[in-house]
Design an enzyme around this catalytic site. Structure first.
Site, PDB file in Angstrom:
ATOM      1  N   GLY A  46       0.250  14.296   7.061  1.00  0.00           N
ATOM      2  CA  GLY A  46      -0.156  13.877   8.357  1.00  0.00           C
ATOM      3  C   GLY A  46       0.873  12.866   8.696  1.00  0.00           C
ATOM      4  O   GLY A  46       1.426  12.456   7.876  1.00  0.00           O
ATOM      5  N   GLN A  51       4.319   5.365  12.807  1.00  0.00           N
ATOM      6  CA  GLN A  51       4.834   5.302  11.536  1.00  0.00           C
ATOM      7  C   GLN A  51       6.326   5.687  12.130  1.00  0.00           C
ATOM      8  O   GLN A  51       7.350   5.334  11.130  1.00  0.00           O
ATOM      9  CB  GLN A  51       4.317   6.422  10.508  1.00  0.00           C
ATOM     10  CG  GLN A  51       3.070   6.111  10.021  1.00  0.00           C
ATOM     11  CD  GLN A  51       2.853   7.311   9.110  1.00  0.00           C
ATOM     12  OE1 GLN A  51       2.182   8.421   9.665  1.00  0.00           O
ATOM     13  NE2 GLN A  51       2.878   7.131   7.891  1.00  0.00           N
ATOM     14  N   CYS A  92       0.076   7.008   1.388  1.00  0.00           N
ATOM     15  CA  CYS A  92       0.850   6.950   2.728  1.00  0.00           C
ATOM     16  C   CYS A  92       2.091   7.012   2.719  1.00  0.00           C
ATOM     17  O   CYS A  92       2.909   5.965   1.683  1.00  0.00           O
ATOM     18  CB  CYS A  92       0.268   5.656   3.308  1.00  0.00           C
ATOM     19  SG  CYS A  92       0.988   5.514   4.886  1.00  0.00           S
ATOM     20  N   LEU A  93       2.899   7.631   3.309  1.00  0.00           N
ATOM     21  CA  LEU A  93       4.278   7.755   3.561  1.00  0.00           C
ATOM     22  C   LEU A  93       4.873   6.225   3.886  1.00  0.00           C
ATOM     23  O   LEU A  93       6.123   6.181   3.796  1.00  0.00           O
ATOM     24  CB  LEU A  93       4.863   8.728   4.627  1.00  0.00           C
ATOM     25  CG  LEU A  93       4.469  10.323   4.419  1.00  0.00           C
ATOM     26  CD1 LEU A  93       4.787  11.363   5.582  1.00  0.00           C
ATOM     27  CD2 LEU A  93       5.177  10.730   3.122  1.00  0.00           C
ATOM     28  N   HIS A 134      -7.339   8.368   8.396  1.00  0.00           N
ATOM     29  CA  HIS A 134      -6.066   7.809   7.839  1.00  0.00           C
ATOM     30  C   HIS A 134      -5.093   7.776   9.151  1.00  0.00           C
ATOM     31  O   HIS A 134      -4.604   6.504   9.472  1.00  0.00           O
ATOM     32  CB  HIS A 134      -5.339   8.562   6.826  1.00  0.00           C
ATOM     33  CG  HIS A 134      -4.221   8.091   6.217  1.00  0.00           C
ATOM     34  ND1 HIS A 134      -3.859   7.362   5.129  1.00  0.00           N
ATOM     35  CD2 HIS A 134      -2.874   7.949   6.966  1.00  0.00           C
ATOM     36  CE1 HIS A 134      -2.865   6.923   4.780  1.00  0.00           C
ATOM     37  NE2 HIS A 134      -2.212   7.418   6.079  1.00  0.00           N
ATOM     38  N   GLU A 135      -4.833   8.690   9.843  1.00  0.00           N
ATOM     39  CA  GLU A 135      -3.904   8.757  10.983  1.00  0.00           C
ATOM     40  C   GLU A 135      -4.512   7.926  12.220  1.00  0.00           C
ATOM     41  O   GLU A 135      -3.916   7.215  12.748  1.00  0.00           O
ATOM     42  CB  GLU A 135      -3.623  10.165  11.560  1.00  0.00           C
ATOM     43  CG  GLU A 135      -3.431  10.992  10.466  1.00  0.00           C
ATOM     44  CD  GLU A 135      -2.079  10.574   9.555  1.00  0.00           C
ATOM     45  OE1 GLU A 135      -1.243   9.740   9.915  1.00  0.00           O
ATOM     46  OE2 GLU A 135      -1.674  11.046   8.520  1.00  0.00           O
ATOM     47  N   HIS A 138      -3.735   4.451  11.581  1.00  0.00           N
ATOM     48  CA  HIS A 138      -2.293   4.123  11.838  1.00  0.00           C
ATOM     49  C   HIS A 138      -2.175   3.773  13.478  1.00  0.00           C
ATOM     50  O   HIS A 138      -1.644   2.653  13.631  1.00  0.00           O
ATOM     51  CB  HIS A 138      -1.539   5.189  11.586  1.00  0.00           C
ATOM     52  CG  HIS A 138      -1.078   5.375   9.969  1.00  0.00           C
ATOM     53  ND1 HIS A 138      -0.177   4.195   9.472  1.00  0.00           N
ATOM     54  CD2 HIS A 138      -1.132   6.456   9.051  1.00  0.00           C
ATOM     55  CE1 HIS A 138       0.069   4.958   8.421  1.00  0.00           C
ATOM     56  NE2 HIS A 138      -0.536   5.899   8.124  1.00  0.00           N
TER      57      HIS A 138
HETATM   58  O1  GNR Z   1       0.833  12.851   2.969  1.00  0.00           O
HETATM   59  C1  GNR Z   1      -0.061  11.895   2.949  1.00  0.00           C
HETATM   60  N1  GNR Z   1      -1.067  12.498   2.043  1.00  0.00           N
HETATM   61  C2  GNR Z   1      -2.405  11.725   2.171  1.00  0.00           C
HETATM   62  C3  GNR Z   1      -3.094  12.071   0.985  1.00  0.00           C
HETATM   63  C4  GNR Z   1      -4.308  11.402   1.101  1.00  0.00           C
HETATM   64  C5  GNR Z   1      -4.829  10.836   2.202  1.00  0.00           C
HETATM   65  C6  GNR Z   1      -4.110  10.711   3.329  1.00  0.00           C
HETATM   66  C7  GNR Z   1      -2.822  11.303   3.157  1.00  0.00           C
HETATM   67  S1  GNR Z   1      -1.780  11.251   4.656  1.00  0.00           S
HETATM   68  C8  GNR Z   1      -0.213  11.151   3.996  1.00  0.00           C
HETATM   69  C9  GNR Z   1       0.951  11.029   5.126  1.00  0.00           C
HETATM   70  C10 GNR Z   1       0.676   9.879   5.954  1.00  0.00           C
HETATM   71  O2  GNR Z   1       1.085   8.719   5.462  1.00  0.00           O
HETATM   72  N2  GNR Z   1       0.436  10.143   7.074  1.00  0.00           N
HETATM   73  O3  GNR Z   1       0.147   8.749   7.908  1.00  0.00           O
HETATM   74 NI    NI Z   2      -0.030   7.051   6.316  1.00  0.00          NI
END
Ligand code: GNR
Ligand code: NI
Length: 167
Positions: A46, A51, A92-93, A134-135, A138
């Site tokens: 995602g 980001q 998270c990236l 999660h997104e 953000h």
């Molecule tokens: O690549 C991602 N893996 C992930 C694993 C578990 C829960 C959420 C994620 S999202 C993350 C990519 C990211 O940071 N998206 O904002």
């Molecule tokens: Ni993230």
């Protein structure tokens, strides 16, 4: 198409509240294409516009398991939680190198619009449900580490600093 730079915590731009998308023209389509390219390159499942320094409520996701690619665009999302939260592993990236356990709702209903502005609804579970939460965080300027106790968060960031020094 272009690879975009992914911002890392503690960049203040990760803390901005993203604004709703109102214009579904060529600029948005180009942003979405660049976000998919950046997400697959990372690689991640995602990526939110926040980001990459664009404060708009748009995210791309591909949580298709077993090699099955399932690209999804989520714009102006609203989440309905369908059950009680449970502990899951998350990374998270924008907080590279580390991961931790947070509470997420295993089943959600998403209300959003697609890249053409057309409303859609879907029910999700598993990694897709987690990714939607999660997104959307953000887009509200939140990171998963905000869901940890301050003690756990400090430990995680300290572990991250050590990993980065030894890299
Ligand atoms: O690549 C991602 N893996 C992930 C694993 C578990 C829960 C959420 C994620 S999202 C993350 C990519 C990211 O940071 N998206 O904002
Ligand atoms: Ni993230």
């Amino acid at each position: 198409m272009a690879l975009l730079e992914i911002l890392h915590h503690p960049d203040p731009r990760l803390r901005e509240m993203a604004q709703p998308v109102e214009n579904f023209g060529a600029d948005l389509q180009a942003l979405i294409a660049d976000m998919f390219e950046t997400m697959y390159d990372a690689p991640g499942v995602g990526l939110a516009a926040t980001q990459v320094g664009i404060p708009l409520r748009v995210a791309v996701m591909d949580c298709g398991g077993e090699g099955a690619s399932e690209p999804m665009v989520m714009i102006n999302p609203e989440i309905e939680f369908l059950d009680a939260p449970e502990v899951v592993d998350e990374g998270c990236l924008s907080v590279p190198e580390v991961a931790d356990r947070v509470k997420r709702h295993p089943r959600v209903r998403l209300h959003a619009v697609d890249r053409d502005g057309k409303p859609y609804e879907l029910e999700a579970d598993g990694l897709l449900a987690q990714c939607i939460q999660h997104e959307t965080d953000h887009l509200d300027g939140k990171l998963y580490i905000d869901h940890l106790s301050s003690l756990k968060r400090e430990r995680l960031l300290k572990r991250q600093r050590k990993l980065r020094q030894s890299a």
